[in-house]
Design an enzyme around this catalytic site. Sequence first.
Site, PDB file in Angstrom:
ATOM      1  N   ASN A  86      87.453  59.529  34.132  1.00  0.00           N
ATOM      2  CA  ASN A  86      87.073  59.578  35.540  1.00  0.00           C
ATOM      3  C   ASN A  86      88.166  58.996  36.431  1.00  0.00           C
ATOM      4  O   ASN A  86      88.320  59.402  37.592  1.00  0.00           O
ATOM      5  CB  ASN A  86      85.764  58.809  35.748  1.00  0.00           C
ATOM      6  N   ASN A 114      89.447  66.222  34.748  1.00  0.00           N
ATOM      7  CA  ASN A 114      88.473  65.583  33.847  1.00  0.00           C
ATOM      8  C   ASN A 114      87.056  65.814  34.357  1.00  0.00           C
ATOM      9  O   ASN A 114      86.785  65.611  35.539  1.00  0.00           O
ATOM     10  CB  ASN A 114      88.725  64.063  33.813  1.00  0.00           C
ATOM     11  N   GLU A 115      86.181  66.255  33.476  1.00  0.00           N
ATOM     12  CA  GLU A 115      84.736  66.361  33.738  1.00  0.00           C
ATOM     13  C   GLU A 115      84.438  66.875  35.154  1.00  0.00           C
ATOM     14  O   GLU A 115      83.681  66.244  35.911  1.00  0.00           O
ATOM     15  CB  GLU A 115      84.053  65.009  33.486  1.00  0.00           C
ATOM     16  N   GLU A 118      86.773  63.675  24.238  1.00  0.00           N
ATOM     17  CA  GLU A 118      86.029  62.411  24.358  1.00  0.00           C
ATOM     18  C   GLU A 118      84.843  62.499  23.407  1.00  0.00           C
ATOM     19  O   GLU A 118      83.986  63.370  23.571  1.00  0.00           O
ATOM     20  CB  GLU A 118      85.534  62.162  25.777  1.00  0.00           C
ATOM     21  N   GLN A 126      86.961  55.059  23.366  1.00  0.00           N
ATOM     22  CA  GLN A 126      88.374  54.955  23.654  1.00  0.00           C
ATOM     23  C   GLN A 126      89.017  54.068  22.586  1.00  0.00           C
ATOM     24  O   GLN A 126      88.316  53.652  21.664  1.00  0.00           O
ATOM     25  CB  GLN A 126      88.574  54.405  25.051  1.00  0.00           C
TER      26      GLN A 126
HETATM   27  O1  AHR Z   1      85.146  57.176  28.345  1.00  0.00           O
HETATM   28  C1  AHR Z   1      84.475  56.691  29.479  1.00  0.00           C
HETATM   29  C2  AHR Z   1      84.192  57.790  30.511  1.00  0.00           C
HETATM   30  O2  AHR Z   1      83.259  58.694  29.980  1.00  0.00           O
HETATM   31  C3  AHR Z   1      85.343  58.666  30.937  1.00  0.00           C
HETATM   32  O3  AHR Z   1      86.076  58.123  31.972  1.00  0.00           O
HETATM   33  C4  AHR Z   1      84.668  59.911  31.403  1.00  0.00           C
HETATM   34  O4  AHR Z   1      85.489  61.036  31.300  1.00  0.00           O
HETATM   35  C5  AHR Z   1      83.399  59.963  30.591  1.00  0.00           C
HETATM   36  O5  AHR Z   1      82.298  60.223  31.381  1.00  0.00           O
END
Ligand code: AHR
Length: 496
Positions: free
Chosen positions: A72, A172-173, A292, A346
Amino acid sequence: MKQAKLHIDRHFQVGEVDKRIFGSFIEHLGRAVYGGIYQPGSPLSDKEGMRKDVMELVRQLQVPVVRYPGGNFVSCFHWEDSVGPKELRPARPELAWFAIETNEFGLNEFADWAKKAETEIMMAVNLGTRGVDDAKNLLEYCNLPKGTYYSDLRRSHGVEQPHDIKLWCLGNEMDGPWEIGRKTPYEYGRLAAETGRVMKMMCPEIELVACGSSLWTMPTFGVWESDVLKECYDVVDYISMHQYYDNYDNDTAEFLANSTAMDRFISQVVSLCDAEQAKQRSSKKINLSFDEWNVWYHSKEADKKIERWTKAPRQLDNFEDALLVGEMLITMLRHADRVKIACLAQLVNVIAPIMTSDKGAWRQTIYYPYYYTSVYGRGRVLQTLVDSPLYTTKNNGDVPYLDAVMVECDDGSLSLFAVNKSLEDDITLACDLRQYEGFRVERHIVLDHDDMKAENTEEHPDTVAPKSNGASSMENGHLSAVLKKHSWNMIRMTIL
Ligand code: AHR
């Protein structure tokens, strides 16, 4: 005791494992960067401020690629803020996570870190608040050798050689209501197509990942993939998948059944890509970047209590579930023909395998299945038919107690990864391996614990740790093994 069988034939292969499925992710979020991989002034850091203890654990994992800088975070990120003399870099309110981003650690620092960590960069461009021009400039800064405005700007920042980044995420998303600069599939598909087209004009050798749905449960899942690919099919190489599984209901049997959901999710995205291929009369296949994935135990209520606008706040530090992480890795290997990239989200401190304090770093429980699968799961995946008793779940129907996959490794050995999800019974496993004449069990690593909620902490870093004490043997080419109840296992076989 339950009984299960595996059926394999060494000629029936799913495909070659793309090592990039053992990738991970570093976002400017919580303590992933500040206090995670970077802590200047710490006795544990090198002269550039990189945590050496963390680096060592990352190297052991043999992480081939790390996605950066978000997440994000990227949807509001001005990469120019993060390069050049540190004293001139602006601090910004970071709107994705409501923190202050000082930009003291930026693009070139990350590239340095990646080199030391022996990994490649997967770079995300901001398609939330920005667009074609900024993505083009960033690529020019990173990949052109010299003689243009942005490549020379990089050189003026003391970085003579280009970073030569091969893999790029287009935003992203972008379907997420939480995402800054959220778009409709048409808006995003067009922007991805035009951004990608310009980026490939400048560097045709790069590979591009378009955003798929943020989660399988997004109301637009499926329609989003089709509508986005309709606009950018010929430009992009991969579509992204994101998925986190949680155990908020405290129903462990149900939680462990999520590998079935993940398996179905992957098959569905493959179908969506192939349907678009048919509609476009294209010879090109779009593969999957599961960029992810993880378990997510952190309570959303706790997140709401985090103080706004602090630097590197404590966020999303996780509990574990090594069993499901092991299952998710098995599931991706079983789809090695189409899942070519994956990033455990992560890498450090944020729902992560590596945790840090000012005094040291330790391995969270999920480190272990990730480590063993990354190090011993490279080669060719064999079609592994699992004949296992089933149990009934609310969300995923009847699921097998056993998840398993066999990999014929590059050195000729065999690695079997297996999770027994039963909370009550051990499983006796049998597999006919007479095609692998002369093979013996070299070791059987087991990760198990009586307490499903056990975690590794700074004070007790080895509460959950693997043991080389599994019971398995090979007699006349027949493998037999006992997989303890709720355990993750790796059985290595070779000619001894
Ligand atoms: O990994 C944490 C968050 O989860 C990331 O920033 C986002 O892409 C997802 O919603």
